[in-house]
Design a protein around this motif. Structure first.
Motif, mmCIF file in Angstrom:
data_model
loop_
_atom_site.group_PDB
_atom_site.id
_atom_site.type_symbol
_atom_site.label_atom_id
_atom_site.label_comp_id
_atom_site.label_asym_id
_atom_site.label_seq_id
_atom_site.Cartn_x
_atom_site.Cartn_y
_atom_site.Cartn_z
ATOM 1 N N PHE A 1 6.922 1.972 -6.702
ATOM 2 C CA PHE A 1 6.059 1.450 -5.629
ATOM 3 C C PHE A 1 6.929 0.606 -4.708
ATOM 4 O O PHE A 1 7.331 -0.489 -5.078
ATOM 5 C CB PHE A 1 4.936 0.612 -6.244
ATOM 6 C CG PHE A 1 3.849 0.235 -5.269
ATOM 7 C CD1 PHE A 1 4.055 -0.755 -4.323
ATOM 8 C CD2 PHE A 1 2.615 0.865 -5.311
ATOM 9 C CE1 PHE A 1 3.054 -1.108 -3.422
ATOM 10 C CE2 PHE A 1 1.595 0.512 -4.431
ATOM 11 C CZ PHE A 1 1.829 -0.465 -3.477
ATOM 12 N N GLY A 2 7.224 1.138 -3.519
ATOM 13 C CA GLY A 2 8.128 0.420 -2.626
ATOM 14 C C GLY A 2 9.520 0.340 -3.247
ATOM 15 O O GLY A 2 10.090 1.352 -3.671
ATOM 16 N N ASP A 3 10.046 -0.876 -3.356
ATOM 17 C CA ASP A 3 11.370 -1.061 -3.956
ATOM 18 C C ASP A 3 11.278 -1.547 -5.402
ATOM 19 O O ASP A 3 12.251 -2.048 -5.953
ATOM 20 C CB ASP A 3 12.201 -2.039 -3.125
ATOM 21 C CG ASP A 3 11.546 -3.421 -3.009
ATOM 22 O OD1 ASP A 3 10.391 -3.579 -3.459
ATOM 23 O OD2 ASP A 3 12.195 -4.340 -2.470
ATOM 24 N N LYS A 4 10.109 -1.387 -6.004
ATOM 25 C CA LYS A 4 9.906 -1.844 -7.384
ATOM 26 C C LYS A 4 9.461 -0.688 -8.287
ATOM 27 O O LYS A 4 8.884 0.296 -7.815
ATOM 28 C CB LYS A 4 8.873 -2.969 -7.449
ATOM 29 C CG LYS A 4 9.274 -4.244 -6.723
ATOM 30 C CD LYS A 4 8.201 -5.310 -6.899
ATOM 31 C CE LYS A 4 8.590 -6.617 -6.208
ATOM 32 N NZ LYS A 4 8.667 -6.460 -4.736
ATOM 33 N N GLY B 1 -1.363 6.376 -18.327
ATOM 34 C CA GLY B 1 -0.674 6.927 -17.159
ATOM 35 C C GLY B 1 -0.669 5.967 -15.988
ATOM 36 O O GLY B 1 -1.466 5.034 -15.924
ATOM 37 N N MET B 2 0.265 6.218 -15.040
ATOM 38 C CA MET B 2 0.378 5.315 -13.896
ATOM 39 C C MET B 2 0.942 6.059 -12.681
ATOM 40 O O MET B 2 1.845 6.884 -12.793
ATOM 41 C CB MET B 2 1.290 4.140 -14.238
ATOM 42 C CG MET B 2 1.242 2.988 -13.260
ATOM 43 S SD MET B 2 2.366 1.661 -13.780
ATOM 44 C CE MET B 2 1.511 0.229 -13.134
ATOM 45 N N THR B 3 0.369 5.764 -11.507
ATOM 46 C CA THR B 3 0.891 6.230 -10.232
ATOM 47 C C THR B 3 0.456 5.227 -9.172
ATOM 48 O O THR B 3 -0.042 4.135 -9.497
ATOM 49 C CB THR B 3 0.395 7.663 -9.920
ATOM 50 O OG1 THR B 3 1.047 8.136 -8.741
ATOM 51 C CG2 THR B 3 -1.111 7.724 -9.710
ATOM 52 N N ASN B 4 0.632 5.568 -7.895
ATOM 53 C CA ASN B 4 0.138 4.685 -6.829
ATOM 54 C C ASN B 4 -0.151 5.517 -5.595
ATOM 55 O O ASN B 4 0.372 6.626 -5.425
ATOM 56 C CB ASN B 4 1.150 3.579 -6.528
ATOM 57 C CG ASN B 4 2.357 4.078 -5.749
ATOM 58 O OD1 ASN B 4 2.335 4.194 -4.526
ATOM 59 N ND2 ASN B 4 3.444 4.410 -6.474
ATOM 60 N N ASP B 5 -1.027 4.979 -4.735
ATOM 61 C CA ASP B 5 -1.389 5.664 -3.499
ATOM 62 C C ASP B 5 -0.828 4.964 -2.274
ATOM 63 O O ASP B 5 -1.261 5.213 -1.148
ATOM 64 C CB ASP B 5 -2.912 5.782 -3.382
ATOM 65 C CG ASP B 5 -3.602 4.420 -3.373
ATOM 66 O OD1 ASP B 5 -2.908 3.382 -3.413
ATOM 67 O OD2 ASP B 5 -4.846 4.385 -3.334
ATOM 68 N N GLY B 6 0.149 4.077 -2.485
ATOM 69 C CA GLY B 6 0.723 3.322 -1.379
ATOM 70 C C GLY B 6 -0.009 2.032 -1.098
ATOM 71 O O GLY B 6 0.495 1.170 -0.375
#
Length: 339
Positions: free
Chosen positions: A180-183, A218-223
């Motif tokens: 997520f971004g720079d992390k 589980g893990m993801t991101n949508d921005g």
């Protein structure tokens, strides 16, 4: 003699009342079984048996910490999938009867079967018990699980040689991760905490799970938000600045089936993609409401790689518009074009 007759008549009246109560509860129980396969959609009216309606002065439904007298499938009360409720029936005689039931709520739109074509294959370290899997360009970030073997590995797609590998404490069972971004954010299975790393996988800080999330899967991101599964029917959206805070959640169901054990996640082009633990499928999910809009059946690929109970499909990523999948202890990574 007269007193004995009155007492006997009263006993018969109580017995008849008890039998009627039992009959009503059995009717509801039969109704519950029948609805398991039929299910409802949001906006539908609950089909309460007429015998129950005739016998009741009032009916309410308890679900979790909520109670309602509205006998319509309301999205503010019910969620998609299985809803374990309790019917509370106040009889015309003043008694309150309770009966547990399961109300299935399904999506209205049909989930389409999504065809695909394998366009490329890459090597995968078969020692990796894959939990989290994400690709940026040709760089793979993989979270590897199991007690005593957990680690994060960074490598180039097509190579088994790590560019960077960070082993985790023996007490940690690693789960999903997302960049997520720079992390880099990562979940743990049962430790009730997650980790935040910089791009070199150097630990920045830990965070506690929200109380509602029992396990990390589980893990993801949508921005905007972190998106997390916990092995239930729910997918949670977390605040990335404060991952202990749930922004909202959705339950997952198609037009025919409710899904629990939702596991590895990936967000792409407005959809959440999720595999289901122990099933060789990937669901395409509408992130707004949890409805399954597509199902990709990877049975043929899974058969080539699965020999036991644990080496199952469990890795979803995207390389451009193509989906990339792998599994726990698989020796191959597959790039597929979604048609």
């Amino acid at each position: 003699m007269k007193k004995i007759f009155i007492a006997s008549a009263f006993a018969l009246l109580i017995l008849a009342s008890c039998n009627k109560d039992k009959e009503i509860l059995n009717t509801l129980n039969d109704y519950n079984i029948g609805q398991q396969s039929k299910g409802y959609h949001f906006g539908d009216k609950l089909q309460i048996p007429q015998d129950v309606l005739d016998y009741a002065e009032a009916i309410t439904i308890s679900y979790g910490d909520k109670e309602s007298s509205n006998l319509t499938i309301d999205p503010n009360f019910f969620s998609l999938g299985e809803n374990d409720v309790t019917f509370n029936i106040k009889t015309k005689g003043g008694e309150v009867l309770t009966q547990d039931a399961t109300i299935n709520v399904f999506a209205k739109a049909n989930a389409r079967k999504v065809p695909y074509e394998v366009v490329n294959q890459y090597p995968h370290d078969a020692d990796n018990f894959t939990e989290g899997f994400e690709i940026h360009g040709d760089t793979v970030y993989e979270s590897v699980g199991l007690d005593g073997k957990s680690k994060i590995v960074k490598y180039t797609l097509g190579s088994r040689t790590p560019l960077l590998e960070v082993k985790q404490p023996d007490t940690i069972f690693s789960e999903g991760l997302t960049v997520f971004g720079d992390k880099i954010y990562q979940l743990t299975y049962k430790a009730k905490k997650g980790f935040i790393y910089d791009s070199n996988i150097k630990l920045i800080k830990e965070f506690d799970y929200p109380e509602e999330i029992v396990e990390g899967w589980g893990m993801t991101n949508d921005g905007k938000n972190l998106i997390v599964s916990d092995g239930s029917k729910y997918i949670y959206f977390l605040n990335p600045e404060n991952p202990s805070q749930i922004v909202r959640k959705i339950a997952v169901a198609s037009n025919k089936e409710g899904y629990d054990q939702v596991n590895e996640l990936e967000y792409h082009d407005g959809s959440i993609y999720a595999n289901v633990w122990q099933k060789p499928i990937v669901l395409q999910i509408n992130p707004a409401n949890g409805e399954v809009i597509g199902i990709i059946d990877f049975t043929n690929i899974a058969k080539q790689n699965t020999t036991g109970n644990d080496d199952v499909l469990n890795g979803i990523a995207f390389k451009g518009e193509n989906m990339v999948i792998t599994g726990k202890n698989w020796s191959r990574i597959y790039e597929v074009a979604i048609k």
